[in-house]
Design an enzyme around this catalytic site. Structure first.
Site, PDB file in Angstrom:
ATOM      1  N   ASP A 158      -4.263  -6.526   4.795  1.00  0.00           N
ATOM      2  CA  ASP A 158      -5.283  -7.417   5.350  1.00  0.00           C
ATOM      3  C   ASP A 158      -5.133  -8.846   4.848  1.00  0.00           C
ATOM      4  O   ASP A 158      -5.493  -9.795   5.553  1.00  0.00           O
ATOM      5  CB  ASP A 158      -6.682  -6.902   4.992  1.00  0.00           C
ATOM      6  CG  ASP A 158      -7.002  -5.589   5.681  1.00  0.00           C
ATOM      7  OD1 ASP A 158      -6.679  -5.464   6.884  1.00  0.00           O
ATOM      8  OD2 ASP A 158      -7.543  -4.683   5.033  1.00  0.00           O
TER       9      ASP A 158
ATOM     10  N   LYS B 106     -14.524   0.236  14.578  1.00  0.00           N
ATOM     11  CA  LYS B 106     -13.270  -0.526  14.611  1.00  0.00           C
ATOM     12  C   LYS B 106     -12.737  -0.624  16.036  1.00  0.00           C
ATOM     13  O   LYS B 106     -12.254  -1.678  16.456  1.00  0.00           O
ATOM     14  CB  LYS B 106     -12.237   0.132  13.699  1.00  0.00           C
ATOM     15  CG  LYS B 106     -10.893  -0.595  13.667  1.00  0.00           C
ATOM     16  CD  LYS B 106      -9.940   0.034  12.663  1.00  0.00           C
ATOM     17  CE  LYS B 106      -8.615  -0.708  12.621  1.00  0.00           C
ATOM     18  NZ  LYS B 106      -7.678  -0.131  11.625  1.00  0.00           N
TER      19      LYS B 106
ATOM     20  N   LYS C 237       9.278 -16.818 -10.369  1.00  0.00           N
ATOM     21  CA  LYS C 237       8.530 -15.726 -10.967  1.00  0.00           C
ATOM     22  C   LYS C 237       7.399 -16.268 -11.834  1.00  0.00           C
ATOM     23  O   LYS C 237       7.617 -17.130 -12.698  1.00  0.00           O
ATOM     24  CB  LYS C 237       9.459 -14.848 -11.805  1.00  0.00           C
ATOM     25  CG  LYS C 237       8.745 -13.689 -12.469  1.00  0.00           C
ATOM     26  CD  LYS C 237       9.703 -12.875 -13.325  1.00  0.00           C
ATOM     27  CE  LYS C 237       8.950 -11.766 -14.057  1.00  0.00           C
ATOM     28  NZ  LYS C 237       9.849 -10.985 -14.942  1.00  0.00           N
TER      29      LYS C 237
ATOM     30  N   PHE D 220      -4.915   2.782  14.604  1.00  0.00           N
ATOM     31  CA  PHE D 220      -5.222   3.768  13.574  1.00  0.00           C
ATOM     32  C   PHE D 220      -6.321   3.214  12.682  1.00  0.00           C
ATOM     33  O   PHE D 220      -6.397   2.001  12.456  1.00  0.00           O
ATOM     34  CB  PHE D 220      -3.986   4.069  12.717  1.00  0.00           C
ATOM     35  CG  PHE D 220      -3.168   5.227  13.219  1.00  0.00           C
ATOM     36  CD1 PHE D 220      -3.206   6.461  12.587  1.00  0.00           C
ATOM     37  CD2 PHE D 220      -2.371   5.088  14.339  1.00  0.00           C
ATOM     38  CE1 PHE D 220      -2.468   7.522  13.048  1.00  0.00           C
ATOM     39  CE2 PHE D 220      -1.617   6.140  14.818  1.00  0.00           C
ATOM     40  CZ  PHE D 220      -1.670   7.371  14.162  1.00  0.00           C
TER      41      PHE D 220
ATOM     42  N   ILE E 178      -2.968  -7.768  14.014  1.00  0.00           N
ATOM     43  CA  ILE E 178      -2.009  -7.406  15.057  1.00  0.00           C
ATOM     44  C   ILE E 178      -2.654  -6.550  16.134  1.00  0.00           C
ATOM     45  O   ILE E 178      -2.448  -6.760  17.333  1.00  0.00           O
ATOM     46  CB  ILE E 178      -0.800  -6.697  14.420  1.00  0.00           C
ATOM     47  CG1 ILE E 178      -0.086  -7.650  13.464  1.00  0.00           C
ATOM     48  CG2 ILE E 178       0.160  -6.186  15.499  1.00  0.00           C
ATOM     49  CD1 ILE E 178       0.995  -7.012  12.625  1.00  0.00           C
TER      50      ILE E 178
ATOM     51  N   ASN F 229       0.848  -1.184   0.000  1.00  0.00           N
ATOM     52  CA  ASN F 229       0.000   0.000   0.000  1.00  0.00           C
ATOM     53  C   ASN F 229       0.890   1.241   0.000  1.00  0.00           C
ATOM     54  O   ASN F 229       2.108   1.135  -0.020  1.00  0.00           O
ATOM     55  CB  ASN F 229      -0.956  -0.014   1.201  1.00  0.00           C
ATOM     56  CG  ASN F 229      -0.222  -0.096   2.518  1.00  0.00           C
ATOM     57  OD1 ASN F 229       0.569   0.778   2.844  1.00  0.00           O
ATOM     58  ND2 ASN F 229      -0.471  -1.154   3.282  1.00  0.00           N
TER      59      ASN F 229
END
Length: 421
Positions: free
Chosen positions: A291, A353, A301, A339, A321, A223
């Site tokens: 996630d 959350k 590969k 967060f 976690i 991300n």
């Protein structure tokens, strides 16, 4: 812009800009420091003037730029002795190999080196140069000497160079440099008073950055997290006296001063590193953990074959976690902070959350396209606790980190007071 605490308004930095292509980052550093309420006065070397102009520095700093040791006007109005001592901190960024060598030798052949030789204030240098120059024994010896004399060093970062090479030698990013400057400015009064370390004796665990989940040996799922907020939180907690372990995914950021850093890549590795860092009094999960991971990572590969559909990539859920750290038990930190990176209904989703994960606080922020949060210097946070939602003003990530660290210190102070009653 968020209001600046009165205590920060009179803080002064003398920024010396020496030669090198990285001098352009000095402009953004000045802007960020001014935004944080720090007065900045600049000294521009002859080499630095090949890359940035005095006019640009003057416009951003809102102060005169000094560049000439032999200016009779400047010497009568602001002698180099006064210039060197009116600041709370002297910063050299970029610090070229040349100016580091001159500092080591005690040379004073221009305004910048004369100021550095005459100052009695703390000095922070941010080196930037070609990787070969950085790795040269002379440069490393100079840095060792300067550090022994009490000069602080931040960076350099590793990455591609303007010359086409790759390696250590890149100037740290303006946000990281600004955070380092603010830490030193904020620590200065505390150091003299010997008092402002409310988290001394506390252990803190902070996660930061993204995780990289391998698809095959050359590809991964990731991300856009830069790690700037998590690293700033680790630094802010350490500045208040905490013993901090920072578990960081892959980032381009330097290690925060005074912090133990554990580098990982995957969510599974981050979970294991967090468990190993316990016990802790407080855990702040600022990392943007993936996630999901690819259930069956390719040993080789994956090949694209003409006329064939892309290979299926079945996903498996990664360990949670934050939920794991929040679970009741003897190893649970007394305060667990998470967060919530949201793109809509930020406070509402963050409150859900917090309840779902079982953590004590959630810092909710908007990471939707155009918010500038992921990878940016600023953050706009809503603190979600059992008492409700508390919006914070938009501020730099360093300022947000300092606000959170202070809130954590206040929490433990109140808990200790309640326990004593």
């Amino acid at each position: 812009m968020a209001a600046v605490p009165a205590a920060d308004i009179e803080r002064r930095v003398l920024l010396i800009v020496s030669g090198g292509i990285a001098a352009y980052k000095a402009l953004e550093t000045v802007r960020l420091l001014r935004k944080a309420g720090v007065a900045v006065r600049c000294v521009l070397t002859r080499g630095g003037a090949q890359f940035v102009t005095a006019l640009s520095l003057q416009a951003l700093s809102e102060d005169k730029v000094y560049d000439d040791l032999w200016s009779l006007t400047d010497e009568s109005e602001m002698g180099h002795i006064e210039l060197s001592r009116q600041a709370d901190l002297v910063v050299v960024a970029p610090a070229s190999a040349d100016i580091l060598a001159k500092m080591t030798a005690g040379m004073a052949d221009d305004l910048a080196t004369t100021v550095l030789l005459a100052t009695d204030k703390p000095v922070l240098v941010a080196p930037a140069m070609n990787v070969r120059m950085w790795e040269h024994a002379a440069t490393q010896s100079n840095l060792e000497t300067l550090v022994r004399r009490g000069v602080s060093v931040i960076g350099p970062n590793e990455g591609p160079m303007a010359c086409g090479e790759y390696g250590p030698g890149r100037l740290v990013e303006p946000e990281a440099l600004t955070a380092a400057v603010l830490r030193r400015l904020n620590a200065a009064p505390a150091a003299s008073a010997g008092a402002d370390r409310p988290l001394a004796g506390r252990r803190a665990l902070v996660t930061s950055g993204p995780t990289h989940e391998p698809i095959d040996p050359v590809r991964y799922i990731a991300n856009r997290s830069s790690g700037r907020q998590g690293h700033a939180i680790a630094a802010a907690l350490a500045a208040l006296g905490a013993e901090v372990t920072l578990v960081s995914g892959p980032t381009q950021l330097p290690d925060p001063a005074g912090v133990a850093v554990v580098r990982i890549e995957t969510a599974a590795q981050m979970e294991a590193a967090c468990r190993a860092a316990l016990p802790a009094d407080v855990a702040v999960c600022a990392a943007a953990v993936a996630d999901w991971r690819v259930a069956d990572r390719g040993a080789h590969k994956l090949k694209k074959r003409p006329g064939e559909p892309p290979p299926p990539l079945p996903l498996a859920e990664n360990p949670d976690i934050l939920m794991g750290l929040s679970a009741p038990g003897p190893s649970r930190p007394a305060l667990v902070v998470g967060f919530a990176a949201e793109t809509e209904k930020v406070a509402e989703h963050a409150a859900e959350k917090r309840a779902r994960k079982g953590c004590d606080w959630i810092l909710a922020n908007d990471v939707s396209e155009g918010s500038g949060t992921f990878g940016g210097a600023d953050n706009e946070i809503t603190l979600i606790t059992a008492e409700g939602a508390e919006p914070w003003p938009r501020q730099t990530k360093a300022q947000a980190a300092e606000a959170l660290a202070r809130r954590i210190a206040d929490h433990f102070k109140a808990a200790a007071r309640d326990a004593a009653e």
